[in-house]
Motif scaffolding. Structure first.
Motif, PDB file in Angstrom:
ATOM      1  N   PRO A   1     -16.058   3.108 -10.517  1.00  0.00           N
ATOM      2  CA  PRO A   1     -16.844   2.720  -9.460  1.00  0.00           C
ATOM      3  C   PRO A   1     -15.655   2.506  -8.526  1.00  0.00           C
ATOM      4  CG  PRO A   1     -16.502   1.003 -11.217  1.00  0.00           C
ATOM      5  CD  PRO A   1     -16.092   2.199 -11.812  1.00  0.00           C
ATOM      6  N   TYR A   2     -14.582   2.137  -8.510  1.00  0.00           N
ATOM      7  CA  TYR A   2     -13.626   2.079  -7.488  1.00  0.00           C
ATOM      8  C   TYR A   2     -12.228   2.982  -7.836  1.00  0.00           C
ATOM      9  CZ  TYR A   2     -16.560  -1.842  -5.995  1.00  0.00           C
ATOM     10  OH  TYR A   2     -17.559  -2.599  -5.676  1.00  0.00           O
ATOM     11  N   ASP A   3     -11.676   3.585  -6.721  1.00  0.00           N
ATOM     12  CA  ASP A   3     -10.544   4.418  -6.939  1.00  0.00           C
ATOM     13  C   ASP A   3      -9.491   3.612  -7.633  1.00  0.00           C
ATOM     14  OD1 ASP A   3      -8.936   6.742  -6.259  1.00  0.00           O
ATOM     15  OD2 ASP A   3      -7.789   5.353  -5.246  1.00  0.00           O
ATOM     16  N   PRO A   4      -9.078   4.189  -8.868  1.00  0.00           N
ATOM     17  CA  PRO A   4      -7.974   3.592  -9.640  1.00  0.00           C
ATOM     18  C   PRO A   4      -6.641   3.018  -8.635  1.00  0.00           C
ATOM     19  CG  PRO A   4      -8.689   5.323 -10.779  1.00  0.00           C
ATOM     20  CD  PRO A   4      -9.303   5.323  -9.551  1.00  0.00           C
ATOM     21  N   ARG A   5      -6.051   3.836  -7.623  1.00  0.00           N
ATOM     22  CA  ARG A   5      -4.973   3.646  -6.998  1.00  0.00           C
ATOM     23  C   ARG A   5      -5.360   2.248  -6.050  1.00  0.00           C
ATOM     24  NH1 ARG A   5      -0.336   6.294  -5.950  1.00  0.00           N
ATOM     25  NH2 ARG A   5      -1.519   8.144  -7.071  1.00  0.00           N
TER      26      ARG A   5
ATOM     27  N   SER B   1       0.753  -1.151  -0.043  1.00  0.00           N
ATOM     28  CA  SER B   1      -0.139   0.049  -0.113  1.00  0.00           C
ATOM     29  C   SER B   1       1.120   1.294  -0.014  1.00  0.00           C
ATOM     30  CB  SER B   1      -0.968  -0.085   1.206  1.00  0.00           C
ATOM     31  OG  SER B   1      -1.804   1.320   1.241  1.00  0.00           O
ATOM     32  N   ASP B   2       1.833   1.491   0.881  1.00  0.00           N
ATOM     33  CA  ASP B   2       2.674   2.484   1.009  1.00  0.00           C
ATOM     34  C   ASP B   2       3.520   2.641  -0.548  1.00  0.00           C
ATOM     35  OD1 ASP B   2       1.955   2.823   3.397  1.00  0.00           O
ATOM     36  OD2 ASP B   2       3.592   1.815   4.428  1.00  0.00           O
ATOM     37  N   VAL B   3       3.978   1.572  -0.837  1.00  0.00           N
ATOM     38  CA  VAL B   3       4.725   1.782  -2.407  1.00  0.00           C
ATOM     39  C   VAL B   3       3.890   2.502  -3.347  1.00  0.00           C
ATOM     40  CG1 VAL B   3       5.830   0.362  -3.975  1.00  0.00           C
ATOM     41  CG2 VAL B   3       6.330  -0.209  -1.632  1.00  0.00           C
ATOM     42  N   VAL B   4       2.656   1.735  -3.440  1.00  0.00           N
ATOM     43  CA  VAL B   4       1.569   2.337  -4.618  1.00  0.00           C
ATOM     44  C   VAL B   4       1.356   3.536  -4.278  1.00  0.00           C
ATOM     45  CG1 VAL B   4      -0.517   1.716  -5.661  1.00  0.00           C
ATOM     46  CG2 VAL B   4       0.950  -0.085  -5.181  1.00  0.00           C
ATOM     47  N   ASP B   5       1.230   4.093  -2.989  1.00  0.00           N
ATOM     48  CA  ASP B   5       1.009   5.362  -2.738  1.00  0.00           C
ATOM     49  C   ASP B   5       2.028   6.365  -3.358  1.00  0.00           C
ATOM     50  OD1 ASP B   5      -1.423   5.147  -1.644  1.00  0.00           O
ATOM     51  OD2 ASP B   5      -0.653   4.881   0.401  1.00  0.00           O
ATOM     52  N   GLN B   6       3.202   5.928  -3.446  1.00  0.00           N
ATOM     53  CA  GLN B   6       4.512   6.793  -3.926  1.00  0.00           C
ATOM     54  C   GLN B   6       4.559   6.769  -5.459  1.00  0.00           C
ATOM     55  OE1 GLN B   6       6.189   8.389  -1.566  1.00  0.00           O
ATOM     56  NE2 GLN B   6       4.606   7.570  -0.124  1.00  0.00           N
ATOM     57  N   LEU B   7       3.777   5.950  -5.883  1.00  0.00           N
ATOM     58  CA  LEU B   7       3.914   5.898  -7.509  1.00  0.00           C
ATOM     59  C   LEU B   7       3.053   7.027  -8.233  1.00  0.00           C
ATOM     60  CD1 LEU B   7       3.577   1.927  -8.058  1.00  0.00           C
ATOM     61  CD2 LEU B   7       5.708   3.324  -7.857  1.00  0.00           C
ATOM     62  N   ASP B   8       3.306   7.607  -9.340  1.00  0.00           N
ATOM     63  CA  ASP B   8       2.691   8.533 -10.249  1.00  0.00           C
ATOM     64  C   ASP B   8       1.673   7.617 -11.152  1.00  0.00           C
ATOM     65  OD1 ASP B   8       1.842  10.483 -11.663  1.00  0.00           O
ATOM     66  OD2 ASP B   8       3.692  10.818 -12.752  1.00  0.00           O
TER      67      ASP B   8
ATOM     68  N   VAL C   1       9.112   1.573  -9.604  1.00  0.00           N
ATOM     69  CA  VAL C   1       9.263   0.833  -8.549  1.00  0.00           C
ATOM     70  C   VAL C   1      10.907   0.434  -8.322  1.00  0.00           C
ATOM     71  CG1 VAL C   1       9.001  -1.462  -7.547  1.00  0.00           C
ATOM     72  CG2 VAL C   1       7.100  -0.252  -7.936  1.00  0.00           C
ATOM     73  N   LEU C   2      11.180   0.440  -9.652  1.00  0.00           N
ATOM     74  CA  LEU C   2      12.966  -0.242  -9.814  1.00  0.00           C
ATOM     75  C   LEU C   2      13.759   0.973  -9.334  1.00  0.00           C
ATOM     76  CD1 LEU C   2      15.208  -2.102 -10.502  1.00  0.00           C
ATOM     77  CD2 LEU C   2      14.783  -1.063 -12.835  1.00  0.00           C
ATOM     78  N   VAL C   3      13.483   1.950  -9.877  1.00  0.00           N
ATOM     79  CA  VAL C   3      14.361   3.193  -9.323  1.00  0.00           C
ATOM     80  C   VAL C   3      14.229   3.646  -7.736  1.00  0.00           C
ATOM     81  CG1 VAL C   3      14.525   5.795  -9.632  1.00  0.00           C
ATOM     82  CG2 VAL C   3      14.093   4.589 -11.597  1.00  0.00           C
TER      83      VAL C   3
END
Length: 422
Positions: free
Chosen positions: A44-48, A20-27, A110-112
């Motif tokens: 219908p649901y948040d894309p994140r 959850s924390d990693v995806v929150d950091q993604l653009d 994610v790699l960077v």
């Protein structure tokens, strides 16, 4: 009197919170952009949230959208991640299909992030490929030679059926004064449909043969496919290739792995049955996806050729030279490499000859031996530990996105494991 917090149901170091924390950091701008032109309202649901569900599912070996839906109903980590929401399998499946081509960019992010967290500078990188089954059966493939035979057979059958239908119509006209022929036209349509599909498949194989000839600098106009060339009617972009389980209908998935955290620092999917032409594009992808150029490449004999070794030398740009440790031939199980012969190489020795001598030295053998402890375990973790042995989607572009998602989640798992020991 307050409702219980879902975050209290699991330990703070649980993987679900890390994902959850990693995806929150993604653009996720590319994903959100799809919905900006939508006039029917918001998704219908948040894309994140949907991205988190997909990423966590692939991290834990839950790849099917139906299985993810079931976990949302029964599994505490999925419930925590979705905050009690339960999108159905169709919503999950459609989200994956719509945004599958965006996933390679998320892999790079994610790699960077992982390289920066581990303060890793690419040194020696191990490169290899693995065959993964396509979402198609090899029994739904047909060779060009078989197509020619089947096409002629179907033409004759269609002709016979037309004659039978005409005779039946005439007989019914004489007896009933009306035309029926209910069964024969259906049988005729079925054969005509198969004939049309085979004609289209032949055109595709003929175009492939012309494209291949043009790429090799040969005359493309008169080039014809070989009789053994295959076309799969379920996933035409997949290919018959030799894998660990024998011949499979699939794709060749490439991965480059660094030795510190076993992060995948470059990934791609190709239709080529072997790796001979993959070294140069993979070196470019490593630099593009990780933002760094490796100092050395370790690879098996599948990548060995004069052209590939010349590319690593980069004679015209010495500053871009990459040291190679590439096997020049197969080594049988239990066989020991002979020690290097003393003295200079014979006059006219090729790059392959020099590489062979290099890998016979103590240093060369020691460096190359590390390859099997770097890249091969990564494929084992993906295929054995997480159980991914077949792509769920069809078509090269979608398969590339799914492989990027697998590599992305592998890096998240490696980063999470590393932080557990910090």
């Amino acid at each position: 009197m307050l409702p219980p917090s879902l975050r209290e149901w699991l330990a703070e170091e649980h993987l679900v919170y890390f994902v959850s924390d990693v995806v929150d950091q993604l653009d996720l701008a590319a994903i959100h952009a799809v919905y900006e032109q939508e006039k029917r309202g918001q998704p219908p649901y948040d894309p994140r949230l949907m991205t988190k569900l997909l990423v966590y599912g692939y991290c834990t070996g839950v790849f099917s959208s139906r299985r993810i839906q079931k976990r949302l109903q029964e599994d505490i980590p999925f419930k925590v991640l979705a905050a009690g929401n339960e999108p159905d399998f169709r919503t999950i499946s459609d989200f994956r299909k719509i945004h599958i081509e965006t996933l390679p960019k998320l892999f790079e992010q994610v790699l960077v992030m992982a390289l920066e967290c581990g303060a890793i500078k690419l040194g020696r990188v191990s490169l290899d490929g693995t065959k993964l089954k396509a979402n198609a059966s090899k029994h739904k493939a047909m060779s060009y030679g078989r197509m020619k035979e089947k096409q002629q057979q179907l033409k004759e059958e269609v002709k016979q059926l037309l004659e039978q239908a005409e005779a039946a119509d005439e007989a019914e006209d004489r007896q009933y004064g009306s035309q029926r022929g209910d069964e024969l036209p259906e049988e005729l349509r079925r054969r005509e449909t198969r004939l049309a599909k085979i004609k289209e498949a032949k055109k595709v194989l003929e175009q492939r043969a012309r494209d291949k000839a043009a790429a090799e600098g040969k005359g493309a106009a008169e080039t014809k496919p070989e009789d053994k060339d295959q076309y799969n009617f379920t996933d035409p972009e997949s290919r018959i290739m030799k894998g660990g389980d024998g011949m499979v209908q699939g794709y060749n998935a490439q991965a480059a792995v660094e030795p510190t955290l076993l992060l995948i620092v470059g990934q791609a999917v190709t239709q080529a049955a072997n790796d001979k032409q993959q070294l140069k594009p993979m070196v470019e992808l490593i630099e593009q996806q990780s933002g760094q150029r490796p100092e050395a490449i370790l690879a098996d004999n599948g990548y060995c050729s004069e052209e590939n070794l010349e590319h690593l030398e980069s004679a015209e740009e010495p500053e871009r030279r990459i040291e190679g440790f590439i096997a020049t031939g197969k080594q049988k199980h239990g066989e020991h490499r002979l020690p290097a012969k003393r003295g200079p190489l014979p006059k006219g020795a090729t790059r392959v000859d020099r590489m062979k001598r290099k890998l016979q030295t103590k240093v060369g053998k020691a460096v190359y031996a590390a390859r099997q402890c770097v890249v091969e375990p990564v494929f084992g973790q993906i295929k054995q530990a997480r159980g991914f042995r077949q792509f769920l989607l069809r078509g090269k572009q979608k398969v590339k996105g799914e492989w990027a998602l697998l590599c992305l989640t592998h890096n998240i798992l490696r980063l999470h494991a590393a932080m557990q020991y910090c």
